[in-house]
Design a protein around this motif. Structure first.
Motif, PDB file in Angstrom:
ATOM      1  N   GLU A   1       0.800  -1.221   0.000  1.00  0.00           N
ATOM      2  CA  GLU A   1       0.000   0.000   0.000  1.00  0.00           C
ATOM      3  C   GLU A   1       0.839   1.280   0.000  1.00  0.00           C
ATOM      4  N   ASN A   2       1.992   1.255   0.686  1.00  0.00           N
ATOM      5  CA  ASN A   2       2.769   2.481   0.876  1.00  0.00           C
ATOM      6  C   ASN A   2       4.198   2.407   0.350  1.00  0.00           C
ATOM      7  N   GLY A   3       4.645   1.214  -0.042  1.00  0.00           N
ATOM      8  CA  GLY A   3       6.006   1.066  -0.541  1.00  0.00           C
ATOM      9  C   GLY A   3       7.063   0.972   0.545  1.00  0.00           C
ATOM     10  N   ASN A   4       6.667   0.933   1.801  1.00  0.00           N
ATOM     11  CA  ASN A   4       7.619   0.894   2.912  1.00  0.00           C
ATOM     12  C   ASN A   4       8.202  -0.498   3.092  1.00  0.00           C
ATOM     13  N   ILE A   5       9.493  -0.556   3.427  1.00  0.00           N
ATOM     14  CA  ILE A   5      10.168  -1.827   3.697  1.00  0.00           C
ATOM     15  C   ILE A   5      10.655  -1.804   5.140  1.00  0.00           C
ATOM     16  N   ASN A   6      10.196  -2.775   5.911  1.00  0.00           N
ATOM     17  CA  ASN A   6      10.620  -2.917   7.305  1.00  0.00           C
ATOM     18  C   ASN A   6      11.028  -4.358   7.568  1.00  0.00           C
ATOM     19  N   ASN A   7      12.117  -4.530   8.279  1.00  0.00           N
ATOM     20  CA  ASN A   7      12.599  -5.846   8.726  1.00  0.00           C
ATOM     21  C   ASN A   7      12.921  -6.804   7.589  1.00  0.00           C
TER      22      ASN A   7
ATOM     23  N   SER B   1       1.027  12.791  -0.996  1.00  0.00           N
ATOM     24  CA  SER B   1       1.226  13.503  -2.261  1.00  0.00           C
ATOM     25  C   SER B   1       0.383  12.858  -3.349  1.00  0.00           C
ATOM     26  N   ALA B   2       0.454  13.431  -4.544  1.00  0.00           N
ATOM     27  CA  ALA B   2      -0.342  12.921  -5.666  1.00  0.00           C
ATOM     28  C   ALA B   2       0.046  11.493  -6.043  1.00  0.00           C
ATOM     29  N   LYS B   3       1.343  11.204  -6.071  1.00  0.00           N
ATOM     30  CA  LYS B   3       1.837   9.885  -6.464  1.00  0.00           C
ATOM     31  C   LYS B   3       3.055   9.531  -5.626  1.00  0.00           C
ATOM     32  N   ARG B   4       3.301   8.246  -5.529  1.00  0.00           N
ATOM     33  CA  ARG B   4       4.527   7.748  -4.904  1.00  0.00           C
ATOM     34  C   ARG B   4       5.166   6.773  -5.878  1.00  0.00           C
ATOM     35  N   VAL B   5       6.459   6.983  -6.140  1.00  0.00           N
ATOM     36  CA  VAL B   5       7.228   6.092  -7.002  1.00  0.00           C
ATOM     37  C   VAL B   5       8.281   5.416  -6.122  1.00  0.00           C
ATOM     38  N   THR B   6       8.346   4.083  -6.197  1.00  0.00           N
ATOM     39  CA  THR B   6       9.388   3.348  -5.476  1.00  0.00           C
ATOM     40  C   THR B   6      10.337   2.736  -6.496  1.00  0.00           C
ATOM     41  N   ILE B   7      11.629   2.823  -6.194  1.00  0.00           N
ATOM     42  CA  ILE B   7      12.641   2.350  -7.141  1.00  0.00           C
ATOM     43  C   ILE B   7      13.624   1.444  -6.417  1.00  0.00           C
ATOM     44  N   ASN B   8      13.675   0.196  -6.853  1.00  0.00           N
ATOM     45  CA  ASN B   8      14.698  -0.738  -6.381  1.00  0.00           C
ATOM     46  C   ASN B   8      15.866  -0.617  -7.353  1.00  0.00           C
TER      47      ASN B   8
ATOM     48  N   VAL C   1      15.423  -8.891   5.174  1.00  0.00           N
ATOM     49  CA  VAL C   1      16.737  -9.505   5.323  1.00  0.00           C
ATOM     50  C   VAL C   1      17.692  -8.996   4.250  1.00  0.00           C
ATOM     51  N   ASN C   2      17.188  -8.780   3.038  1.00  0.00           N
ATOM     52  CA  ASN C   2      18.073  -8.470   1.923  1.00  0.00           C
ATOM     53  C   ASN C   2      17.831  -7.110   1.272  1.00  0.00           C
ATOM     54  N   TYR C   3      16.975  -6.290   1.865  1.00  0.00           N
ATOM     55  CA  TYR C   3      16.768  -4.941   1.361  1.00  0.00           C
ATOM     56  C   TYR C   3      16.803  -3.969   2.528  1.00  0.00           C
ATOM     57  N   PRO C   4      17.179  -2.725   2.275  1.00  0.00           N
ATOM     58  CA  PRO C   4      17.276  -1.764   3.377  1.00  0.00           C
ATOM     59  C   PRO C   4      15.912  -1.390   3.936  1.00  0.00           C
ATOM     60  N   THR C   5      15.877  -1.085   5.204  1.00  0.00           N
ATOM     61  CA  THR C   5      14.669  -0.565   5.828  1.00  0.00           C
ATOM     62  C   THR C   5      14.443   0.857   5.329  1.00  0.00           C
ATOM     63  N   LEU C   6      13.232   1.145   4.932  1.00  0.00           N
ATOM     64  CA  LEU C   6      12.879   2.497   4.505  1.00  0.00           C
ATOM     65  C   LEU C   6      11.386   2.683   4.727  1.00  0.00           C
ATOM     66  N   ASP C   7      11.044   3.564   5.635  1.00  0.00           N
ATOM     67  CA  ASP C   7       9.646   3.809   5.988  1.00  0.00           C
ATOM     68  C   ASP C   7       9.341   5.285   5.776  1.00  0.00           C
TER      69      ASP C   7
ATOM     70  N   ILE D   1       9.452  16.798  -6.930  1.00  0.00           N
ATOM     71  CA  ILE D   1       9.582  15.800  -5.875  1.00  0.00           C
ATOM     72  C   ILE D   1       9.244  16.500  -4.558  1.00  0.00           C
ATOM     73  N   ALA D   2       8.132  16.096  -3.944  1.00  0.00           N
ATOM     74  CA  ALA D   2       7.710  16.696  -2.681  1.00  0.00           C
ATOM     75  C   ALA D   2       8.583  16.191  -1.532  1.00  0.00           C
ATOM     76  N   ARG D   3       8.823  14.895  -1.528  1.00  0.00           N
ATOM     77  CA  ARG D   3       9.674  14.269  -0.510  1.00  0.00           C
ATOM     78  C   ARG D   3      10.436  13.121  -1.154  1.00  0.00           C
ATOM     79  N   MET D   4      11.661  12.906  -0.673  1.00  0.00           N
ATOM     80  CA  MET D   4      12.483  11.831  -1.216  1.00  0.00           C
ATOM     81  C   MET D   4      13.125  11.083  -0.053  1.00  0.00           C
ATOM     82  N   TYR D   5      13.104   9.753  -0.142  1.00  0.00           N
ATOM     83  CA  TYR D   5      13.682   8.896   0.882  1.00  0.00           C
ATOM     84  C   TYR D   5      14.584   7.881   0.193  1.00  0.00           C
ATOM     85  N   ASN D   6      15.717   7.577   0.804  1.00  0.00           N
ATOM     86  CA  ASN D   6      16.639   6.617   0.196  1.00  0.00           C
ATOM     87  C   ASN D   6      17.405   5.914   1.302  1.00  0.00           C
TER      88      ASN D   6
END
Length: 186
Positions: free
Chosen positions: A90-96, A110-117, A98-104, A139-144
């Motif tokens: 629903e939100n693209g958040n990754i928590n816990n 915002s109007a849209k959310r784009v997630t990029i692996n 094993v093989n990808y970084p945590t990012l919440d 870009i309203a907000r950016m997380y990495n």
């Protein structure tokens, strides 16, 4: 706590002591425990950390490590896993992971959310930003965040994004997957 119960610690114990280790495997030095059992300094050793040495020791009771396998903990783990999966979908958040970084990034407001692996290589963020900027998308907000060779970026956008712009991002060398939450403008 590693090797806390070793030869020196065992020598300070009363003769015929019973040692119980349900804490963690490395707290007991297995070779020293084996020697103490053979010399009858330790009468019994009970542990829930089986390994090739402990399972063969005389006067030792070795059981599986099941502390996390109670009905309550298994139910809680299942509930948590479903919540984390739903949050990713629903939100693209990754928590816990094993093989990808945590990012919440929380819930997208915002109007849209784009997630990029993508691979964790220099210059990726600027490439994403340049493509969006050239298309007049703010870009309203950016997380990495990154973990070893992989990185994950979440971009909250002030407007729609079309397939042409998405394809430009997907074509960047090192991008593995791009996902849009909130729908795509055709």
């Amino acid at each position: 706590t590693k090797n806390m119960i070793n030869k020196d610690a065992i020598n300070k114990m009363k003769d015929g002591v019973v040692v119980i280790n349900f804490a963690r495997d490395a707290i007991v030095t297995d070779v020293d425990m084996k020697d103490a059992l053979e010399k009858h300094k330790v009468a019994k050793y009970i542990t829930d950390f089986p390994n090739p040495l402990t399972v063969k020791m005389d006067n030792t009771i070795v059981i599986p490590h099941l502390g996390g396998s109670t009905k309550e903990s298994e139910n809680n783990c299942a509930i948590q896993a479903v919540r984390e999966l739903m949050d990713y979908l629903e939100n693209g958040n990754i928590n816990n992971s094993v093989n990808y970084p945590t990012l919440d990034a929380g819930v997208c407001k915002s109007a849209k959310r784009v997630t990029i692996n993508h691979y964790n290589v220099s210059g990726m963020i600027s490439k994403f930003a340049n493509i969006l900027s050239a298309s007049n998308i703010n870009i309203a907000r950016m997380y990495n965040n990154s973990l070893d060779d992989f990185a994950y970026t979440i971009l909250d956008l002030d407007s729609d994004i079309d397939n042409g712009v998405l394809n430009k991002i997907k074509e960047i060398d090192g991008v593995l997957r791009v996902r849009v939450l909130g729908g795509i403008k055709q």
